[in-house]
Design a protein around this motif. Structure first.
Motif, PDB file in Angstrom:
ATOM      1  N   MET A   1      16.720  34.576  25.645  1.00  0.00           N
ATOM      2  CA  MET A   1      15.474  35.297  25.796  1.00  0.00           C
ATOM      3  C   MET A   1      15.161  35.413  27.293  1.00  0.00           C
ATOM      4  O   MET A   1      15.240  34.444  28.018  1.00  0.00           O
ATOM      5  CB  MET A   1      14.365  34.533  25.071  1.00  0.00           C
ATOM      6  CG  MET A   1      13.063  35.258  25.035  1.00  0.00           C
ATOM      7  SD  MET A   1      11.877  34.454  23.941  1.00  0.00           S
ATOM      8  CE  MET A   1      12.683  34.652  22.370  1.00  0.00           C
ATOM      9  N   LYS A   2      14.826  36.616  27.730  1.00  0.00           N
ATOM     10  CA  LYS A   2      14.534  36.840  29.146  1.00  0.00           C
ATOM     11  C   LYS A   2      13.049  36.634  29.434  1.00  0.00           C
ATOM     12  O   LYS A   2      12.193  36.997  28.637  1.00  0.00           O
ATOM     13  CB  LYS A   2      14.950  38.243  29.550  1.00  0.00           C
ATOM     14  CG  LYS A   2      16.426  38.484  29.490  1.00  0.00           C
ATOM     15  CD  LYS A   2      16.833  39.393  30.623  1.00  0.00           C
ATOM     16  CE  LYS A   2      18.316  39.632  30.605  1.00  0.00           C
ATOM     17  NZ  LYS A   2      19.080  38.585  31.176  1.00  0.00           N
ATOM     18  N   TRP A   3      12.790  36.051  30.597  1.00  0.00           N
ATOM     19  CA  TRP A   3      11.435  35.794  31.075  1.00  0.00           C
ATOM     20  C   TRP A   3      11.324  36.323  32.498  1.00  0.00           C
ATOM     21  O   TRP A   3      12.267  36.233  33.276  1.00  0.00           O
ATOM     22  CB  TRP A   3      11.152  34.294  31.079  1.00  0.00           C
ATOM     23  CG  TRP A   3      11.206  33.650  29.724  1.00  0.00           C
ATOM     24  CD1 TRP A   3      12.319  33.421  28.956  1.00  0.00           C
ATOM     25  CD2 TRP A   3      10.113  33.139  28.984  1.00  0.00           C
ATOM     26  NE1 TRP A   3      11.980  32.798  27.792  1.00  0.00           N
ATOM     27  CE2 TRP A   3      10.623  32.607  27.778  1.00  0.00           C
ATOM     28  CE3 TRP A   3       8.742  33.068  29.224  1.00  0.00           C
ATOM     29  CZ2 TRP A   3       9.818  32.027  26.813  1.00  0.00           C
ATOM     30  CZ3 TRP A   3       7.937  32.483  28.257  1.00  0.00           C
ATOM     31  CH2 TRP A   3       8.478  31.974  27.064  1.00  0.00           C
ATOM     32  N   ILE A   4      10.152  36.857  32.846  1.00  0.00           N
ATOM     33  CA  ILE A   4       9.872  37.252  34.217  1.00  0.00           C
ATOM     34  C   ILE A   4       9.093  36.115  34.861  1.00  0.00           C
ATOM     35  O   ILE A   4       8.204  35.530  34.228  1.00  0.00           O
ATOM     36  CB  ILE A   4       9.084  38.584  34.264  1.00  0.00           C
ATOM     37  CG1 ILE A   4       8.951  39.067  35.712  1.00  0.00           C
ATOM     38  CG2 ILE A   4       7.735  38.471  33.577  1.00  0.00           C
ATOM     39  CD1 ILE A   4       8.424  40.483  35.831  1.00  0.00           C
ATOM     40  N   THR A   5       9.471  35.742  36.068  1.00  0.00           N
ATOM     41  CA  THR A   5       8.769  34.658  36.755  1.00  0.00           C
ATOM     42  C   THR A   5       7.905  35.254  37.865  1.00  0.00           C
ATOM     43  O   THR A   5       8.289  36.218  38.521  1.00  0.00           O
ATOM     44  CB  THR A   5       9.739  33.616  37.341  1.00  0.00           C
ATOM     45  OG1 THR A   5      10.573  34.234  38.317  1.00  0.00           O
ATOM     46  CG2 THR A   5      10.590  32.994  36.243  1.00  0.00           C
ATOM     47  N   PHE A   6       6.731  34.668  38.029  1.00  0.00           N
ATOM     48  CA  PHE A   6       5.794  35.155  39.045  1.00  0.00           C
ATOM     49  C   PHE A   6       4.994  33.986  39.596  1.00  0.00           C
ATOM     50  O   PHE A   6       4.958  32.901  39.008  1.00  0.00           O
ATOM     51  CB  PHE A   6       4.877  36.248  38.473  1.00  0.00           C
ATOM     52  CG  PHE A   6       4.087  35.836  37.266  1.00  0.00           C
ATOM     53  CD1 PHE A   6       2.796  35.339  37.387  1.00  0.00           C
ATOM     54  CD2 PHE A   6       4.627  35.966  35.995  1.00  0.00           C
ATOM     55  CE1 PHE A   6       2.061  34.973  36.271  1.00  0.00           C
ATOM     56  CE2 PHE A   6       3.905  35.616  34.867  1.00  0.00           C
ATOM     57  CZ  PHE A   6       2.625  35.113  35.005  1.00  0.00           C
ATOM     58  N   CYS A   7       4.366  34.226  40.737  1.00  0.00           N
ATOM     59  CA  CYS A   7       3.632  33.171  41.426  1.00  0.00           C
ATOM     60  C   CYS A   7       2.144  33.531  41.504  1.00  0.00           C
ATOM     61  O   CYS A   7       1.789  34.682  41.771  1.00  0.00           O
ATOM     62  CB  CYS A   7       4.210  33.002  42.832  1.00  0.00           C
ATOM     63  SG  CYS A   7       3.454  31.669  43.767  1.00  0.00           S
ATOM     64  N   MET A  92      14.117  37.201  37.121  1.00  0.00           N
ATOM     65  CA  MET A  92      14.266  37.137  35.671  1.00  0.00           C
ATOM     66  C   MET A  92      15.117  35.908  35.372  1.00  0.00           C
ATOM     67  O   MET A  92      16.102  35.655  36.070  1.00  0.00           O
ATOM     68  CB  MET A  92      14.979  38.369  35.150  1.00  0.00           C
ATOM     69  CG  MET A  92      14.304  39.672  35.515  1.00  0.00           C
ATOM     70  SD  MET A  92      12.830  39.940  34.586  1.00  0.00           S
ATOM     71  CE  MET A  92      13.535  40.675  33.161  1.00  0.00           C
ATOM     72  N   ILE A  93      14.724  35.163  34.331  1.00  0.00           N
ATOM     73  CA  ILE A  93      15.506  33.998  33.927  1.00  0.00           C
ATOM     74  C   ILE A  93      15.721  34.052  32.422  1.00  0.00           C
ATOM     75  O   ILE A  93      15.002  34.751  31.711  1.00  0.00           O
ATOM     76  CB  ILE A  93      14.836  32.664  34.351  1.00  0.00           C
ATOM     77  CG1 ILE A  93      13.419  32.535  33.776  1.00  0.00           C
ATOM     78  CG2 ILE A  93      14.807  32.531  35.861  1.00  0.00           C
ATOM     79  CD1 ILE A  93      12.750  31.200  34.065  1.00  0.00           C
ATOM     80  N   ASP A  94      16.721  33.313  31.955  1.00  0.00           N
ATOM     81  CA  ASP A  94      17.032  33.235  30.522  1.00  0.00           C
ATOM     82  C   ASP A  94      16.809  31.829  30.013  1.00  0.00           C
ATOM     83  O   ASP A  94      17.335  30.875  30.589  1.00  0.00           O
ATOM     84  CB  ASP A  94      18.511  33.582  30.270  1.00  0.00           C
ATOM     85  CG  ASP A  94      18.773  35.061  30.309  1.00  0.00           C
ATOM     86  OD1 ASP A  94      18.031  35.804  29.655  1.00  0.00           O
ATOM     87  OD2 ASP A  94      19.729  35.467  30.995  1.00  0.00           O
ATOM     88  N   PHE A  95      16.007  31.716  28.956  1.00  0.00           N
ATOM     89  CA  PHE A  95      15.904  30.459  28.203  1.00  0.00           C
ATOM     90  C   PHE A  95      15.208  30.761  26.884  1.00  0.00           C
ATOM     91  O   PHE A  95      14.574  31.800  26.729  1.00  0.00           O
ATOM     92  CB  PHE A  95      15.210  29.343  28.993  1.00  0.00           C
ATOM     93  CG  PHE A  95      13.746  29.553  29.272  1.00  0.00           C
ATOM     94  CD1 PHE A  95      12.779  29.109  28.384  1.00  0.00           C
ATOM     95  CD2 PHE A  95      13.341  30.156  30.450  1.00  0.00           C
ATOM     96  CE1 PHE A  95      11.421  29.286  28.645  1.00  0.00           C
ATOM     97  CE2 PHE A  95      11.992  30.343  30.720  1.00  0.00           C
ATOM     98  CZ  PHE A  95      11.030  29.911  29.821  1.00  0.00           C
ATOM     99  N   GLU A  96      15.358  29.877  25.934  1.00  0.00           N
ATOM    100  CA  GLU A  96      14.779  30.056  24.603  1.00  0.00           C
ATOM    101  C   GLU A  96      13.433  29.333  24.495  1.00  0.00           C
ATOM    102  O   GLU A  96      13.198  28.357  25.203  1.00  0.00           O
ATOM    103  CB  GLU A  96      15.736  29.511  23.537  1.00  0.00           C
ATOM    104  CG  GLU A  96      17.066  30.239  23.473  1.00  0.00           C
ATOM    105  CD  GLU A  96      16.920  31.719  23.154  1.00  0.00           C
ATOM    106  OE1 GLU A  96      16.064  32.078  22.317  1.00  0.00           O
ATOM    107  OE2 GLU A  96      17.656  32.517  23.765  1.00  0.00           O
TER     108      GLU A  96
END
Length: 147
Positions: A1-7, A92-96
């Motif tokens: 599952m892809k996630w967008i990371t932000f600060c 973008m990172i991948d984790f479940e």
């Protein structure tokens, strides 16, 4: 599952990419008279009006200060399309979902219900945000103001 990371305020957050339409460079939203303080305003995205929410205000942090890295994450949700104003977007990172630690969750003033859990990788800790709760807070406050 892809996630967008932000600060936001030197903290790393993430949200599932499935509802992200696009990421825009910051543009000054047009203020909406009578809107709650966490509504930064509205913007026009290719002919579509989008409400922009200030994540800092929602999280009980000092108001937004624009920089060259500031972005608006455009989201397509069942409630409509919304923009989230963030300090910067990282990667973008991948984790479940199953990899989220739902134990010791950070407490951010007024926003603990918005936290799905945390995820730690070699770059550090990310706080997974429940964007539906962000939007639900907006809708609830807006309806109360109209009542």
């Amino acid at each position: 599952m892809k996630w967008i990371t932000f600060c936001v305020e030197d903290e790393d957050y993430c949200h599932q990419v499935s509802s992200v339409k696009e990421v825009l460079r910051y543009e000054e939203p047009v203020p909406v008279p009578g809107a709650p303080d966490f509504v930064a305003g509205i913007i026009n995205v290719r002919g579509e009006v989008m409400v922009v929410l200030d994540t800092r205000i929602i999280m009980g942090l000092p108001p937004f200060q624009m920089t060259d890295a500031s972005r608006i994450i455009c989201l397509e949700l069942p409630e409509g399309n919304f923009g989230l104003l963030v300090d910067s977007v990282s990667e973008m990172i991948d984790f479940e979902d199953s990899q989220l630690d739902q134990g010791a969750q950070p407490t951010i003033t007024g926003s603990s219900m918005m936290i799905k859990g945390t995820y730690k990788d070699e770059k550090g800790l990310k706080i997974a945000i429940d964007v539906d709760t962000f939007v639900a807070n907006y809708i609830e406050e807006r309806q109360a103001a109209l009542a």
